[in-house]
Scaffold this motif. Structure first.
Motif, mmCIF file in Angstrom:
data_model
loop_
_atom_site.group_PDB
_atom_site.id
_atom_site.type_symbol
_atom_site.label_atom_id
_atom_site.label_comp_id
_atom_site.label_asym_id
_atom_site.label_seq_id
_atom_site.Cartn_x
_atom_site.Cartn_y
_atom_site.Cartn_z
ATOM 1 N N UNK A 162 44.688 41.319 48.541
ATOM 2 C CA UNK A 162 43.734 42.427 48.563
ATOM 3 C C UNK A 162 42.593 42.251 47.563
ATOM 4 N N UNK A 163 41.457 42.800 47.924
ATOM 5 C CA UNK A 163 40.384 43.091 46.980
ATOM 6 C C UNK A 163 40.518 44.551 46.561
ATOM 7 N N UNK A 164 40.497 44.810 45.270
ATOM 8 C CA UNK A 164 40.524 46.186 44.786
ATOM 9 C C UNK A 164 39.148 46.798 45.015
ATOM 10 N N UNK A 165 39.067 47.877 45.793
ATOM 11 C CA UNK A 165 37.748 48.439 46.104
ATOM 12 C C UNK A 165 37.022 49.008 44.894
ATOM 13 N N UNK A 166 37.707 49.143 43.749
ATOM 14 C CA UNK A 166 37.044 49.645 42.550
ATOM 15 C C UNK A 166 36.474 48.531 41.681
ATOM 16 N N UNK A 167 36.636 47.273 42.093
ATOM 17 C CA UNK A 167 36.136 46.166 41.277
ATOM 18 C C UNK A 167 34.607 46.264 41.135
ATOM 19 N N UNK A 168 34.081 45.989 39.942
ATOM 20 C CA UNK A 168 32.628 46.113 39.733
ATOM 21 C C UNK A 168 31.799 45.277 40.690
ATOM 22 N N UNK A 169 32.279 44.082 41.035
ATOM 23 C CA UNK A 169 31.462 43.234 41.908
ATOM 24 C C UNK A 169 31.297 43.855 43.287
ATOM 25 N N UNK A 170 32.317 44.590 43.746
ATOM 26 C CA UNK A 170 32.235 45.245 45.055
ATOM 27 C C UNK A 170 31.160 46.330 45.021
ATOM 28 N N UNK A 171 31.142 47.128 43.971
ATOM 29 C CA UNK A 171 30.124 48.176 43.854
ATOM 30 C C UNK A 171 28.734 47.567 43.708
ATOM 31 N N UNK A 172 28.629 46.467 42.981
ATOM 32 C CA UNK A 172 27.325 45.817 42.784
ATOM 33 C C UNK A 172 26.775 45.323 44.121
ATOM 34 N N UNK A 173 27.637 44.723 44.934
ATOM 35 C CA UNK A 173 27.210 44.254 46.250
ATOM 36 C C UNK A 173 26.825 45.428 47.145
ATOM 37 N N UNK A 174 27.628 46.493 47.127
ATOM 38 C CA UNK A 174 27.326 47.669 47.948
ATOM 39 C C UNK A 174 25.987 48.276 47.549
ATOM 40 N N UNK A 175 25.686 48.314 46.258
ATOM 41 C CA UNK A 175 24.412 48.864 45.804
ATOM 42 C C UNK A 175 23.238 48.041 46.338
ATOM 43 N N UNK A 176 23.396 46.708 46.364
ATOM 44 C CA UNK A 176 22.331 45.857 46.893
ATOM 45 C C UNK A 176 22.065 46.131 48.371
ATOM 46 N N UNK A 177 23.120 46.440 49.115
ATOM 47 C CA UNK A 177 23.010 46.557 50.566
ATOM 48 C C UNK A 177 22.740 47.982 51.033
#
Length: 282
Positions: A162-177
């Motif tokens: 699994x990827x933890x959906x709270x990981x900072x990199x996930x939020x950073x990518x979501x913000x870009x998109x």
């Protein structure tokens, strides 16, 4: 536009074996792509290209791709090593030291991202990489754009992958998109299974591997209790086909094996096929 994808090749898992199992599986997947009609316009290989990040395995990978009648574009995964990869594939563009680049594929623009953090199994996407992505998206808000990377930013239900959906990199990518209406989807690998879902208002399509697959086991896993559950299974090598029809990106998954044919387009089925196609408006 037809884009093929393979992922998680893990070449060099058996470093001293000339008939390596993973090379055989890769060759079977490539043979299946070569047999397609129409053939793909482009092949994406989305990370974990080799198993130990060594130059020798990258050289064997290059040999496997040499002579293909379609271009191959590469992304890096957690088993890859940037320096060794760049030595064998120096033509792959880098951005600020990361394997990130823009690629035009017919009417589509592809943005290939680098989610590798060497020494870490899971994904990463730092501020420098995010800045590059945002700049590319800001430059062109019209062209239909596909995001390509190794790690999916989603929780797939298989605890040890699994990827933890709270990981900072996930939020950073979501913000870009966020709010990018011309981004048509995101394709990745890493999970060694076909997985599709919605994330951040985008379809995420995860390609199954050419190397052996991860077992579909959704029970909770306790790392302190080895319960003999299956982790890896020898399902056939697999690939994805992403078809852009001018409106949507449609993803198909298939395996490189013989499929028993139960029906063919012969005279007996001609009327059925004609009637079905006649229902479509002219």
């Amino acid at each position: 536009m037809l884009i093929a994808q393979i992922t998680d090749i893990h070449l060099g898992f058996e470093p001293d074996s000339p008939g390596e199992f993973n090379r055989q599986r890769l060759d079977r997947a490539l043979d299946a792509l070569l047999a397609l009609d129409p053939r793909p316009d482009l092949l994406l290989a989305t990370g974990d290209l080799v198993d130990r990040g060594d130059v020798e395995s990258y050289a064997r990978l290059r040999q496997a791709f040499d002579g293909l009648p379609f271009p191959v574009s590469l992304a890096l995964g957690n088993h890859d090593v940037r320096e060794n990869f760049a030595e064998v594939f120096p033509e792959t563009p880098l951005a600020d030291g990361f394997c990130q680049y823009e690629l035009r594929a017919g009417p589509l623009r592809l943005l290939v991202l680098d989610t590798l953090e060497e020494g870490r199994h899971g994904g990463a996407f730092c501020e420098r990489r995010a800045k590059w992505l945002c700049e590319r998206l800001d430059e062109d808000g019209e062209t239909q754009t596909l995001i390509v990377q190794h790690h999916p930013p989603i929780e797939v239900g298989i605890g040890w992958m699994n990827t933890d959906p709270t990981e900072p990199w996930v939020h950073r990518l979501a913000d870009c998109l966020a709010g990018r209406t011309n981004v048509v989807g995101l394709v990745c690998g890493h999970i060694h299974r076909a997985v599709t879902t919605r994330w951040a208002d985008l379809t995420v399509a995860t390609c199954p591997s050419t190397a052996p697959q991860v077992a579909l086991e959704l029970r909770k896993i306790d790392p302190d209790v080895p319960d003999l559950r299956p982790l890896i299974v020898a399902n056939p090598p697999a690939y994805a086909l992403h078809w852009w029809n001018g409106r949507e990106l449609i993803t198909h998954y298939d395996t490189a094996e013989d499929h028993p044919v139960l029906a063919r387009f012969d005279a007996r089925l001609q009327e059925m096929v004609r009637n079905m196609m006649d229902e479509r408006p002219v």
